[in-house]
Design an enzyme around this catalytic site. Structure first.
Site, PDB file in Angstrom:
ATOM      1  N   TYR A   1      34.085 -18.138 -13.397  1.00 27.66           N
ATOM      2  CA  TYR A   1      34.984 -17.191 -12.736  1.00 27.66           C
ATOM      3  C   TYR A   1      36.322 -17.109 -13.461  1.00 27.66           C
ATOM      4  CZ  TYR A   1      31.482 -17.822  -9.070  1.00 27.66           C
ATOM      5  OH  TYR A   1      30.298 -17.905  -8.382  1.00 27.66           O
TER       6      TYR A   1
ATOM      7  N   GLU B   1      34.471 -17.350  -2.809  1.00 34.62           N
ATOM      8  CA  GLU B   1      34.623 -18.750  -2.435  1.00 34.62           C
ATOM      9  C   GLU B   1      33.645 -19.540  -3.283  1.00 34.62           C
ATOM     10  OE1 GLU B   1      33.388 -18.178   1.525  1.00 34.62           O
ATOM     11  OE2 GLU B   1      35.383 -17.705   2.262  1.00 34.62           O
TER      12      GLU B   1
END
Length: 146
Positions: free
Chosen positions: A112, A100
C-alpha cells in the site's frame, strides 16, 4: 467477480483469513450492490488465486478486501488488483481511497505504501486476537469529476 466465483472465493477467504473470514453471504450481499460496490478475481490457468473488492460512496472509496494466495505472492497479482481498485475509484469520482490492514501484516502495508497510501490512524484491537488495524489513505489526484 460473479456469483459463479463465490464458492472458490469463499474457500480462499476461509483459508487466507481463518480468524476474520467473511461469511459467503457477505460476498453475496456485496455483489448485489453494483451501484456502490465492485469486485474482481484474479486467475492463473483458470484457477482463482486472488480477489478484491471496494465500496465507493462519494467522495470516498473503501477497499473492502484484497487477497492473493501465498503461492502467487510476488508475481504482481496484488499490485494488479490494487491498481484496478484505484482506477475504479478514480473513474467513479472518489477523492480518497481508504483501507484497513492488520498491524501484523507488513507485506501488505509495504504494498500500500508503494502505491502512495499513508497511515492516518490505528484502531486498537480491531481484529480478532487483539490485533490493531492500521487505517491508510490514498488521496487521488487528477482532473475533477464532471
Amino acid at each position: 467477480m460473479t456469483g459463479a466465483d463465490l464458492d472458490a472465493v469463499h474457500a480462499l477467504e476461509q483459508r487466507l483469513f481463518p480468524e476474520d473470514a467473511w461469511p459467503r453471504d457477505a460476498f453475496v450481499a456485496e455483489l448485489s450492490q453494483p451501484q456502490t460496490r465492485k469486485y474482481w478475481v484474479a486467475e492463473v490457468d483458470g484457477e482463482i488465486v486472488g480477489y478484491c473488492g471496494m465500496m465507493c460512496v462519494l467522495p470516498i472509496a473503501d477497499v473492502q478486501t484484497i487477497a492473493v494466495v501465498p503461492e502467487q505472492e510476488g508475481h504482481g497479482i496484488g499490485s494488479a488488483l490494487l491498481t484496478g481498485l484505484i482506477e475504479e475509484a478514480r473513474d467513479r469520482g472518489a477523492r480518497d481511497v481508504l483501507l484497513e490492514v492488520r498491524a501484523d501484516n507488513p507485506r501488505a502495508q509495504a504494498l500500500y505504501e508503494r502505491f502512495g497510501f499513508r497511515r492516518i490512524h490505528v484502531r486498537p484491537r480491531y481484529y480478532k486476537g487483539g490485533v490493531d488495524a492500521v487505517i491508510m489513505q490514498l488521496e487521488l489526484t487528477g482532473p475533477e469529476p464532471s
